[in-house]
Design a protein around this motif. Structure first.
Motif, PDB file in Angstrom:
ATOM      1  N   GLN A   7       0.819  -1.211   0.000  1.00  0.00           N
ATOM      2  CA  GLN A   7       0.000   0.000   0.000  1.00  0.00           C
ATOM      3  C   GLN A   7       0.855   1.264   0.000  1.00  0.00           C
ATOM      4  N   THR A   8       1.971   1.231   0.590  1.00  0.00           N
ATOM      5  CA  THR A   8       2.836   2.381   0.625  1.00  0.00           C
ATOM      6  C   THR A   8       3.315   2.716  -0.773  1.00  0.00           C
ATOM      7  N   PHE A   9       3.640   1.729  -1.529  1.00  0.00           N
ATOM      8  CA  PHE A   9       4.091   1.938  -2.882  1.00  0.00           C
ATOM      9  C   PHE A   9       2.993   2.579  -3.713  1.00  0.00           C
ATOM     10  N   ALA A  11       0.501   4.323  -2.697  1.00  0.00           N
ATOM     11  CA  ALA A  11       0.269   5.678  -2.208  1.00  0.00           C
ATOM     12  C   ALA A  11       1.331   6.608  -2.776  1.00  0.00           C
ATOM     13  N   PHE A  12       2.607   6.098  -2.838  1.00  0.00           N
ATOM     14  CA  PHE A  12       3.688   6.897  -3.383  1.00  0.00           C
ATOM     15  C   PHE A  12       3.464   7.158  -4.861  1.00  0.00           C
ATOM     16  N   VAL A  13       3.043   6.137  -5.606  1.00  0.00           N
ATOM     17  CA  VAL A  13       2.791   6.274  -7.042  1.00  0.00           C
ATOM     18  C   VAL A  13       1.616   7.246  -7.252  1.00  0.00           C
ATOM     19  N   LEU A  15       0.788   9.649  -5.317  1.00  0.00           N
ATOM     20  CA  LEU A  15       1.296  10.985  -5.019  1.00  0.00           C
ATOM     21  C   LEU A  15       2.086  11.526  -6.191  1.00  0.00           C
ATOM     22  N   LEU A  16       2.930  10.680  -6.813  1.00  0.00           N
ATOM     23  CA  LEU A  16       3.716  11.128  -7.955  1.00  0.00           C
ATOM     24  C   LEU A  16       2.809  11.481  -9.124  1.00  0.00           C
TER      25      LEU A  16
END
Length: 163
Positions: A7-9, A11-13, A15-16
């Motif tokens: 999930q962190t990944f 969320a990061f994607v 955001l990008l």
């Protein structure tokens, strides 16, 4: 370490991608432009407020000057009215004194005329009384012949005066 798709990944994607869309749509430029426009609007409002303040101060100074002029004019009007009132009072007093003097002179003249009329009336009454007394005395002392002669003399005197 596991390099997995957690999930962190994602969320990061996400955001990008969001940041990419924001940069692609030029949101920072629009925000900067909006902030600049707002700053310009505030600057213009401040300049307008300063101009209005200066105008209000100018109007205040002008109204204070006009108020002082009006006060000075009112004081001058009051002074002029006071002088005119004093002149009118003096004129009215002079006219009243003149009227009283004229009335006094007229009254004195009427009194003198009344005295003269009274003296004439007393003299006339005295003459009438003297004539009546003379007639009575002559009537008692004179006989018919003397009365007839006196009458004829009086008639001839009257005729002589009329001619």
């Amino acid at each position: 370490m596991e390099f997995g798709l957690d999930q962190t990944f994602f969320a990061f994607v996400g955001l990008l991608i969001f940041l990419g869309i924001v940069v692609y749509l030029k949101v920072p430029g629009m925000m900067a432009k909006s902030l600049d426009d707002r700053a310009d609007q505030i600057r213009n409002e401040l300049a307008e407020a300063k101009r209005l303040r200066e105008e209000a101060q100018h109007l205040l100074a002008e109204y204070q000057r006009k108020r002082k002029e009006a006060e000075a004019e009112a004081a001058q009007i009051v002074a002029t009215a006071g002088r005119e009132a004093e002149m009118l009072t003096a004129e009215a007093k002079a006219k009243t004194d003149e009227f009283v003097a004229n009335r006094t002179a007229l009254s004195e003249q009427k009194i003198k005329q009344a005295e003269a009329d009274a003296i004439k009336a007393v003299r006339s009454a005295a003459v009438d009384l003297a004539i009546a007394a003379a007639e009575t005395v002559l009537a008692k002392k004179a006989d018919a012949k003397v009365q007839s002669d006196l009458f004829k003399t009086a008639v001839s005197d009257v005729k002589a005066r009329l001619n």
